[in-house]
Scaffold this motif. Structure first.
Motif, PDB file in Angstrom:
ATOM      1  N   VAL A 180      -3.864 -25.985  45.460  1.00  0.00           N
ATOM      2  CA  VAL A 180      -3.519 -26.502  44.475  1.00  0.00           C
ATOM      3  C   VAL A 180      -2.467 -27.696  44.811  1.00  0.00           C
ATOM      4  CG1 VAL A 180      -3.995 -24.618  43.136  1.00  0.00           C
ATOM      5  CG2 VAL A 180      -1.791 -24.821  44.104  1.00  0.00           C
ATOM      6  N   ARG A 181      -1.778 -27.539  46.036  1.00  0.00           N
ATOM      7  CA  ARG A 181      -1.020 -28.753  46.454  1.00  0.00           C
ATOM      8  C   ARG A 181      -1.543 -29.835  46.977  1.00  0.00           C
ATOM      9  NH1 ARG A 181       1.385 -23.905  45.893  1.00  0.00           N
ATOM     10  NH2 ARG A 181       3.957 -23.758  45.821  1.00  0.00           N
ATOM     11  N   ARG A 182      -2.441 -29.504  47.935  1.00  0.00           N
ATOM     12  CA  ARG A 182      -3.187 -30.697  48.317  1.00  0.00           C
ATOM     13  C   ARG A 182      -4.147 -31.576  47.434  1.00  0.00           C
ATOM     14  NH1 ARG A 182      -8.553 -30.175  49.690  1.00  0.00           N
ATOM     15  NH2 ARG A 182      -9.467 -27.891  49.555  1.00  0.00           N
ATOM     16  N   TRP A 183      -4.597 -30.426  46.295  1.00  0.00           N
ATOM     17  CA  TRP A 183      -5.175 -31.395  45.275  1.00  0.00           C
ATOM     18  C   TRP A 183      -4.162 -32.129  44.275  1.00  0.00           C
ATOM     19  CZ3 TRP A 183      -8.283 -26.250  44.257  1.00  0.00           C
ATOM     20  CH2 TRP A 183      -9.515 -26.278  45.142  1.00  0.00           C
ATOM     21  N   GLU A 240     -14.159 -17.315  45.523  1.00  0.00           N
ATOM     22  CA  GLU A 240     -14.925 -16.995  46.979  1.00  0.00           C
ATOM     23  C   GLU A 240     -13.786 -16.729  48.001  1.00  0.00           C
ATOM     24  OE1 GLU A 240     -17.455 -15.993  50.097  1.00  0.00           O
ATOM     25  OE2 GLU A 240     -17.983 -16.350  47.977  1.00  0.00           O
ATOM     26  N   LEU A 241     -12.579 -17.477  47.944  1.00  0.00           N
ATOM     27  CA  LEU A 241     -11.600 -17.190  48.899  1.00  0.00           C
ATOM     28  C   LEU A 241     -10.373 -16.390  48.355  1.00  0.00           C
ATOM     29  CD1 LEU A 241     -12.047 -20.796  50.517  1.00  0.00           C
ATOM     30  CD2 LEU A 241     -13.231 -18.926  51.260  1.00  0.00           C
ATOM     31  N   ALA A 242     -10.451 -15.958  47.370  1.00  0.00           N
ATOM     32  CA  ALA A 242      -9.048 -15.584  46.742  1.00  0.00           C
ATOM     33  C   ALA A 242      -8.431 -14.641  47.713  1.00  0.00           C
ATOM     34  CB  ALA A 242      -9.644 -14.436  45.592  1.00  0.00           C
ATOM     35  N   PHE A 243      -7.266 -14.708  47.908  1.00  0.00           N
ATOM     36  CA  PHE A 243      -6.362 -13.727  48.797  1.00  0.00           C
ATOM     37  C   PHE A 243      -6.637 -14.057  50.188  1.00  0.00           C
ATOM     38  CE2 PHE A 243      -6.700 -11.557  44.732  1.00  0.00           C
ATOM     39  CZ  PHE A 243      -5.481 -11.201  44.499  1.00  0.00           C
ATOM     40  N   GLU A 244      -6.872 -15.116  50.342  1.00  0.00           N
ATOM     41  CA  GLU A 244      -7.254 -15.802  51.958  1.00  0.00           C
ATOM     42  C   GLU A 244      -6.482 -16.668  52.456  1.00  0.00           C
ATOM     43  OE1 GLU A 244     -11.338 -15.689  53.305  1.00  0.00           O
ATOM     44  OE2 GLU A 244     -12.156 -14.760  51.474  1.00  0.00           O
ATOM     45  N   GLU A 245      -5.261 -16.940  51.486  1.00  0.00           N
ATOM     46  CA  GLU A 245      -4.393 -17.995  51.724  1.00  0.00           C
ATOM     47  C   GLU A 245      -4.824 -19.331  51.608  1.00  0.00           C
ATOM     48  OE1 GLU A 245      -1.409 -17.460  54.628  1.00  0.00           O
ATOM     49  OE2 GLU A 245      -0.508 -15.738  53.749  1.00  0.00           O
ATOM     50  N   HIS A 246      -5.959 -19.626  50.631  1.00  0.00           N
ATOM     51  CA  HIS A 246      -6.245 -20.939  50.601  1.00  0.00           C
ATOM     52  C   HIS A 246      -5.669 -21.448  49.186  1.00  0.00           C
ATOM     53  CE1 HIS A 246      -8.965 -21.323  53.849  1.00  0.00           C
ATOM     54  NE2 HIS A 246      -9.386 -20.047  53.594  1.00  0.00           N
ATOM     55  N   ARG A 247      -5.838 -20.525  48.177  1.00  0.00           N
ATOM     56  CA  ARG A 247      -5.277 -21.006  46.740  1.00  0.00           C
ATOM     57  C   ARG A 247      -4.135 -21.559  46.706  1.00  0.00           C
ATOM     58  NH1 ARG A 247      -7.195 -23.030  41.828  1.00  0.00           N
ATOM     59  NH2 ARG A 247      -5.854 -22.485  40.055  1.00  0.00           N
ATOM     60  N   PHE A 248      -3.065 -20.978  47.312  1.00  0.00           N
ATOM     61  CA  PHE A 248      -1.998 -21.641  47.329  1.00  0.00           C
ATOM     62  C   PHE A 248      -1.477 -23.136  47.906  1.00  0.00           C
ATOM     63  CE2 PHE A 248       2.121 -22.420  49.441  1.00  0.00           C
ATOM     64  CZ  PHE A 248       3.394 -21.801  48.672  1.00  0.00           C
ATOM     65  N   PHE A 249      -2.493 -23.566  48.995  1.00  0.00           N
ATOM     66  CA  PHE A 249      -2.241 -24.754  49.499  1.00  0.00           C
ATOM     67  C   PHE A 249      -3.199 -25.609  48.883  1.00  0.00           C
ATOM     68  CE2 PHE A 249      -0.569 -21.785  52.866  1.00  0.00           C
ATOM     69  CZ  PHE A 249       0.498 -22.278  53.162  1.00  0.00           C
ATOM     70  N   MET A 282       8.040 -30.076  45.451  1.00  0.00           N
ATOM     71  CA  MET A 282       7.544 -28.699  45.848  1.00  0.00           C
ATOM     72  C   MET A 282       6.120 -28.724  46.462  1.00  0.00           C
ATOM     73  SD  MET A 282       9.290 -25.887  43.180  1.00  0.00           S
ATOM     74  CE  MET A 282       8.627 -24.670  44.201  1.00  0.00           C
ATOM     75  N   TYR A 283       5.758 -29.849  46.527  1.00  0.00           N
ATOM     76  CA  TYR A 283       4.325 -29.960  47.156  1.00  0.00           C
ATOM     77  C   TYR A 283       4.373 -29.657  48.751  1.00  0.00           C
ATOM     78  CZ  TYR A 283       1.797 -31.501  43.089  1.00  0.00           C
ATOM     79  OH  TYR A 283       1.043 -31.379  41.705  1.00  0.00           O
ATOM     80  N   LEU A 284       5.568 -30.283  49.269  1.00  0.00           N
ATOM     81  CA  LEU A 284       5.622 -29.580  50.685  1.00  0.00           C
ATOM     82  C   LEU A 284       7.241 -29.004  50.915  1.00  0.00           C
ATOM     83  CD1 LEU A 284       5.434 -33.161  52.385  1.00  0.00           C
ATOM     84  CD2 LEU A 284       3.645 -31.369  52.266  1.00  0.00           C
ATOM     85  N   TYR A 285       7.017 -27.878  51.783  1.00  0.00           N
ATOM     86  CA  TYR A 285       8.346 -27.143  51.874  1.00  0.00           C
ATOM     87  C   TYR A 285       9.502 -28.072  52.414  1.00  0.00           C
ATOM     88  CZ  TYR A 285       5.316 -22.784  52.130  1.00  0.00           C
ATOM     89  OH  TYR A 285       4.593 -21.946  52.244  1.00  0.00           O
ATOM     90  N   PRO A 286      10.654 -27.630  52.180  1.00  0.00           N
ATOM     91  CA  PRO A 286      11.882 -28.322  52.699  1.00  0.00           C
ATOM     92  C   PRO A 286      11.898 -27.931  54.325  1.00  0.00           C
ATOM     93  CG  PRO A 286      12.550 -26.332  51.940  1.00  0.00           C
ATOM     94  CD  PRO A 286      11.022 -26.469  51.410  1.00  0.00           C
ATOM     95  N   ILE A 287      12.243 -28.925  55.201  1.00  0.00           N
ATOM     96  CA  ILE A 287      12.601 -28.582  56.536  1.00  0.00           C
ATOM     97  C   ILE A 287      13.910 -27.832  56.586  1.00  0.00           C
ATOM     98  CG2 ILE A 287      13.233 -29.893  58.831  1.00  0.00           C
ATOM     99  CD1 ILE A 287      10.335 -30.373  57.889  1.00  0.00           C
TER     100      ILE A 287
END
Length: 607
Positions: A538-541, A527-536, A584-589
């Protein structure tokens, strides 16, 4: 006192705000105003300064027309790009393709400055209150009061964009001088979430319900956004009450997710459910509680007054967008098939990984289920209709030559095929979602567009995820703080699946919490493909170490010599995700932020 470091930003704010709100910029500022004079220069200039805060909202094509989807298992970017650093594990504190840290802090500083310097706005925008000028002042006063509340929600939005990438970050709510900026320390993730929630709650009562007939006297129809034939879109894109509620829900969902809730504290899921029920119960959000029947038109509007907006009466379910230039066609030119004149060259190519996530329409089962009815020799037949709205496959009509629809030739040897020329698809697929249809890239005309940042389907999916984790698939959550719903987690997902034009079979009753979790996650994916949800997501899960360590796959379409095709899944490229110490679950500062902080700013683990 003369403006020094910040005067150029203020001048830019008053003269270059872009989008649909050009009418806000009636007055340019002279170049030699000092700070005090500027902030006494009247309503138009101060409003323009506040409206500049909207320019910090995200755009999905900020990587040279590439998309963050290509740094996940959704897609590949067909040309060499820094985005590959996500896919090869080459991210670092020195080089990050999505390094938005400084940009969002600029946005936060801009809001802080605007709010601090307009605390006396009632006097700063005052006009002669005798005669007709009194009505103008009252209207301006009301508009500016709302704009300040909008700025607070924007600041909260910017903080959310930071924490979903970096985890806890410095919580700065005042304008800092250079020395003070070197002394900041990181707040925790939960502290920033609490701040976001408190700002949304504080702004909510002040925000407008909806802007589409705002300022038009009762009984008049000319210019009313909810009247037939209305063309009043002057405030489209500005924040309304539902935005504050949806942002609050989004932040609380992330706070409840495994990455930030390792002990699985169920009360965090319950808080997210309550936030969703608040939006469901809110009479001021009724105009966004809609599931738009025509899925593709949510992203391919020909008219910004109808869709791609939260306009009351359009019933699109859109909550927040970032409109952009009507004349722009760069995104279409970049992503249309390379066999067309002036098209291609920077294609975001959907992956087979994503295509395989779309279920069978007849059975509602995943294609991996033997009972699904999937035929690998006819792989796109009887699939979830959202597949055809999201991904263009060989033979799909995409674009026009003159007025004639043009089918894609992405088969091996076709003019749009893999390797046909620089920038062609690398996966055998082309992006369809978000692209204007019936477009001829050899022409120079553009169409109205907007990036859809929030919509009601995401609200339903956020609720479904939280409700399933807190109560299970088929339990109606208990009322809380006066908010309630009749929906269960499963029912919320089925509302989305049942929309006209999609009509996917309902998810059946009797699933366990774990089984329902997987169905919800897959529903978000399609449903939300290409709306910048999948990238985040899989990380929060905390599943990125699985999903992002799998090869990215494509489909090679081979003519069979009989007028048909055979289909071969192939590996496009390997992918790498380093989960050591959750690295890699969080970006480096960014290194420069660490270096200038006098040892006060700590780095994320693993970096």
């Amino acid at each position: 006192m003369k403006m020094k470091k910040y005067i150029s930003i203020i001048l830019l704010a008053a003269t270059t705000f872009v989008g649909c709100q050009k009418d806000f910029l009636d007055t340019e500022i002279q170049q030699n105003f000092d700070e005090e004079l500027f902030f006494r220069s009247g309503f138009n200039n101060l409003k323009a300064l506040g409206m500049e805060s909207y320019n910090y909202l995200p755009q999905f094509n900020r990587f040279g027309n590439g998309m963050l989807a290509a740094a996940s298992d959704e897609a590949d970017f067909a040309i060499p790009s820094n985005l590959q650093r996500f896919n090869t594990g080459a991210l670092s504190p020195f080089t990050n393709p999505d390094d938005v840290y400084a940009n969002y802090y600029r946005g936060i500083r801009h809001v802080n400055l605007f709010l601090e310097k307009t605390e006396d706005y009632r006097n700063q925008i005052v006009q002669d209150t005798i005669g007709p000028e009194k009505a103008i002042y009252i209207d301006n006063l009301d508009d500016f009061t709302k704009l300040r509340a909008e700025a607070r929600v924007l600041r909260a939005f910017f903080y959310f964009e930071l924490i979903k990438r970096y985890g806890g970050v410095p919580l700065v709510t005042t304008v800092l001088n250079e020395q003070q900026s070197r002394e900041v320390t990181r707040a925790t993730f939960d502290e920033v979430v609490n701040y976001i929630v408190s700002e949304c709650d504080a702004a909510y009562p002040i925000l407008t319900n909806h802007y589409v007939n705002y300022g038009i006297p009762t009984g008049e129809t000319v210019g009313r956004g909810d009247a037939p034939g209305s063309t009043d879109i002057s405030r489209i894109g500005r924040i309304e009450k539902p935005v504050a509620l949806a942002l609050k829900l989004r932040a609380l969902l992330y706070a409840a997710s495994p990455l930030h809730n390792p002990s699985n504290d169920v009360t965090k899921w319950q808080k997210a459910v309550e936030a969703a029920m608040q939006l469901f119960s809110d009479p001021n959000s009724a105009h966004v509680r809609h599931i738009f029947g025509n899925f593709k038109d949510l992203f391919q509007s020909q008219n910004t007054a109808n869709t791609l907006t939260p306009r009351k009466g359009a019933n699109t379910g859109i909550i927040l967008t970032r409109p952009f230039a009507r004349s722009s066609n760069a995104f279409e030119r970049a992503n249309y098939p390379v066999g067309m004149t002036n098209a291609g060259g920077a294609v975001t190519a959907p992956s087979q990984n994503l295509v395989d996530a779309f279920e069978m329409r007849t059975t509602g089962l995943p294609i991996t289920d033997p009972a699904s009815g999937y035929n690998p020799n006819d792989p796109y037949a009887n699939r979830d209709p959202r597949l055809a709205f999201t991904v263009a496959v060989n033979g799909s009509n995409m674009g026009v030559v003159g007025t004639t629809p043009r089918p894609i030739q992405s088969f091996v040897g076709g003019v749009d095929g893999i390797g046909a020329k620089f920038g062609a698809t690398t996966t055998g697929y082309y992006l369809r979602k978000m692209l204007v249809e019936n477009f001829d890239p050899s022409r120079t005309d553009g169409r109205p567009k907007a990036w859809v940042l929030m919509r009601y389907e995401e609200v339903l999916l956020n609720f479904a995820e939280a409700a399933n984790e807190a109560y299970g698939p088929d339990v109606v959550p208990p009322a809380s703080n006066g908010f309630s719903t009749t929906l269960t987690a499963r029912a919320a997902v089925n509302l989305i699946r049942a929309r006209p034009g999609v009509a996917m079979p309902a998810i059946p009753a009797g699933l366990s919490k774990e089984q329902m979790r997987e169905r919800i996650r897959n529903e978000r994916r399609v449903e939300l493909a290409f709306e910048e949800h999948r990238f985040f997501d899989v990380r929060r899960w905390k599943i990125a170490e699985v999903t992002e360590n799998q090869p990215l796959r494509g489909m090679r379409v081979l003519p069979n010599g009989l007028g048909g095709f055979t289909y071969q899944v192939f590996e496009v490229e390997p992918r790498s995700f380093d989960a050591t110490n959750n690295k890699m679950y969080l970006y480096p500062i960014p290194f420069q932020e660490i270096a200038k902080s006098n040892g006060k700013l700590t780095q994320n683990p693993g970096w």
